[in-house]
Structure formats: C-alpha cells, structure tokens
Design a protein around this motif. Structure first.
Motif, short mmCIF file in Angstrom:
data_model
loop_
_atom_site.label_atom_id
_atom_site.label_comp_id
_atom_site.label_asym_id
_atom_site.label_seq_id
_atom_site.Cartn_x
_atom_site.Cartn_y
_atom_site.Cartn_z
N SER A 39 -42.76 -124.96 19.16
CA SER A 39 -44.12 -124.50 18.87
C SER A 39 -44.25 -123.01 19.15
N LYS A 40 -43.12 -122.35 19.35
CA LYS A 40 -43.11 -120.91 19.64
C LYS A 40 -43.53 -120.12 18.40
N PRO A 41 -44.12 -118.94 18.63
CA PRO A 41 -44.50 -118.11 17.48
C PRO A 41 -43.28 -117.40 16.88
N PRO A 42 -43.34 -117.11 15.58
CA PRO A 42 -42.25 -116.37 14.96
C PRO A 42 -42.22 -114.92 15.46
N PRO A 43 -41.14 -114.20 15.28
CA PRO A 43 -39.90 -114.62 14.62
C PRO A 43 -39.05 -115.48 15.56
N LEU A 44 -38.36 -116.43 14.97
CA LEU A 44 -37.55 -117.35 15.75
C LEU A 44 -36.08 -117.23 15.37
N GLU A 45 -35.24 -117.37 16.38
CA GLU A 45 -33.80 -117.50 16.16
C GLU A 45 -33.39 -118.80 16.82
N VAL A 46 -32.60 -119.59 16.10
CA VAL A 46 -32.17 -120.90 16.60
C VAL A 46 -30.66 -120.97 16.51
N GLY A 62 -35.92 -118.74 9.84
CA GLY A 62 -36.06 -119.83 8.87
C GLY A 62 -34.96 -119.97 7.86
N LYS A 63 -33.92 -119.16 7.95
CA LYS A 63 -32.81 -119.21 6.99
C LYS A 63 -31.50 -119.52 7.71
N PRO A 64 -30.72 -120.49 7.21
CA PRO A 64 -29.43 -120.79 7.83
C PRO A 64 -28.41 -119.69 7.54
N ASP A 65 -27.58 -119.41 8.55
CA ASP A 65 -26.52 -118.41 8.43
C ASP A 65 -25.19 -119.15 8.34
N LEU A 66 -24.72 -119.37 7.12
CA LEU A 66 -23.50 -120.16 6.91
C LEU A 66 -22.23 -119.35 7.12
N GLU A 67 -22.31 -118.04 7.07
CA GLU A 67 -21.12 -117.21 7.23
C GLU A 67 -20.54 -117.29 8.63
N SER A 68 -21.40 -117.48 9.63
CA SER A 68 -20.92 -117.53 11.01
C SER A 68 -20.63 -118.97 11.48
N GLN A 69 -20.90 -119.95 10.61
CA GLN A 69 -20.70 -121.35 10.98
C GLN A 69 -19.21 -121.67 11.12
N ASP A 70 -18.86 -122.43 12.19
CA ASP A 70 -17.47 -122.83 12.40
C ASP A 70 -17.00 -123.72 11.26
N LYS A 71 -15.73 -123.56 10.87
CA LYS A 71 -15.19 -124.30 9.72
C LYS A 71 -15.21 -125.82 9.92
N SER A 72 -15.17 -126.28 11.17
CA SER A 72 -15.20 -127.73 11.39
C SER A 72 -16.55 -128.35 11.05
N TYR A 73 -17.58 -127.51 10.88
CA TYR A 73 -18.91 -128.01 10.53
C TYR A 73 -19.32 -127.68 9.09
N LYS A 74 -18.48 -126.92 8.38
CA LYS A 74 -18.78 -126.58 6.98
C LYS A 74 -18.89 -127.87 6.17
N ASP A 75 -19.92 -127.94 5.35
CA ASP A 75 -20.18 -129.10 4.47
C ASP A 75 -20.44 -130.40 5.23
N PHE A 84 -37.88 -126.09 8.47
CA PHE A 84 -37.73 -124.89 9.30
C PHE A 84 -39.05 -124.13 9.36
N LYS A 85 -39.75 -124.06 8.23
CA LYS A 85 -41.04 -123.36 8.18
C LYS A 85 -42.07 -124.04 9.08
N ARG A 86 -41.88 -125.33 9.32
CA ARG A 86 -42.77 -126.10 10.20
C ARG A 86 -42.27 -126.12 11.64
N LYS A 87 -41.27 -125.31 11.91
CA LYS A 87 -40.65 -125.19 13.23
C LYS A 87 -39.92 -126.47 13.66
N ASN A 88 -39.43 -127.21 12.69
CA ASN A 88 -38.59 -128.38 12.93
C ASN A 88 -37.17 -127.95 12.58
N PHE A 89 -36.34 -127.74 13.60
CA PHE A 89 -34.99 -127.23 13.41
C PHE A 89 -33.93 -128.32 13.54
N SER A 90 -34.34 -129.56 13.30
CA SER A 90 -33.40 -130.68 13.35
C SER A 90 -32.36 -130.52 12.26
#
Length: 152
Positions: A39-46, A62-75, A84-90
């Motif tokens: 419920s924190k105010p923006p800007p948010l980093e998760v 609110g945007k995923p950063d796929l370039e820094s994602q570990d290869k074991s989690y790709k796809d 994400f816009k609703r602050k649900n980062f599940s």
C-alpha cells in the motif's frame, strides 16, 4: 420480550505491506502463486529473490526488468502488469522442480524508506495431499480478503 443482539467486530491492522511468513506447498511440474502486495505510495521498486539471493524478477515503477532476471527463471515467471498498477506484485512460478524448494522474498522499496519484505517458504512435493490442498485454499482466501481490504 427483550431482544438481544450480538455484534461481532473484526479489527484488521495492516501495515504498509502485508508482511507474513508464508509456507506454500507446490507440486513438481505445476505452477504456484507467490503473493506480495503493498500500500506504499509510488514510485515503487520491487525485488523478488530466492534462497540464494538470485534475481527471480525485478519490477521498476510497474514494469518487469527481464534483462537482469536469472536464466533459471527465464520463461518460468509470469505476472500481471495490470495488477502491478494496483500494487499487487504477486508472481506465478511455473514448471516447479525440487530445486525451487526454499525461501523466496519480495522486497518493496518506496522513496527513501528501508523497504519491507514478504517471506515465503516454498515446499515442492511430488504430488498433492488433502492437507496441503486445504492449506493452499485457506491461504488463498486470506490473501484475497486482505487484498480486498487494501483496495477498498
């Protein structure tokens, strides 16, 4: 005739992030929802991290950063930018394996604060049991109810 009424009061105290230590049970080759809300105010980093501090997913404003994602989690990680816009980062972790056993953290930063964490212990099993299915349903209901409280 005297009527008696009973009132039930439920008080829910929610800090800026639902900060629970959860234990979730998943099944090999299936998917599981790893919950995280704020419920924190923006800007948010998760930042989603696993037991080895490996980058599962970073979310910046609110945007995923796929370039820094570990290869074991790709796809294997999915999400909803609408949520994400609703602050649900599940996130949903797909195609579970025994290597996914262990702790996951969702760390939410807003502005200059020190951040808050949601900690999840994931136990991956070969097959479902009645007890684990019941616990998963209960956890899902509780998290859904808390999400409704946050948004309304």
């Amino acid at each position: 005739m005297k009527l008696h009424s009973t009132r039930l009061w439920i008080f829910v105290f929610i800090q800026s992030v639902i900060c629970q230590d959860l234990i979730l049970e998943g099944i090999i080759k299936k998917s599981i929802l790893l919950p995280c809300s704020s419920s924190k105010p923006p800007p948010l980093e998760v930042f989603w991290r696993d037991k080895n501090s490996t980058n599962v997913l970073n979310i910046n404003e609110g945007k995923p950063d796929l370039e820094s994602q570990d290869k074991s989690y790709k796809d294997r990680v999915s999400w909803s930018e609408t949520e994400f816009k609703r602050k649900n980062f599940s996130i949903i972790l797909e195609n579970l394996s025994k290597e996914d056993n262990g702790n996951f953290e969702c760390i939410v930063f807003s502005g200059d604060d020190g951040g808050t964490k949601t900690k999840i212990k994931l136990e991956v099993m070969n097959s479902a049991s009645c007890v684990s299915s019941s616990r998963l349903v209960l956890q899902t209901l509780v998290l859904s109810a808390l999400s409704l409280i946050i948004y309304f």
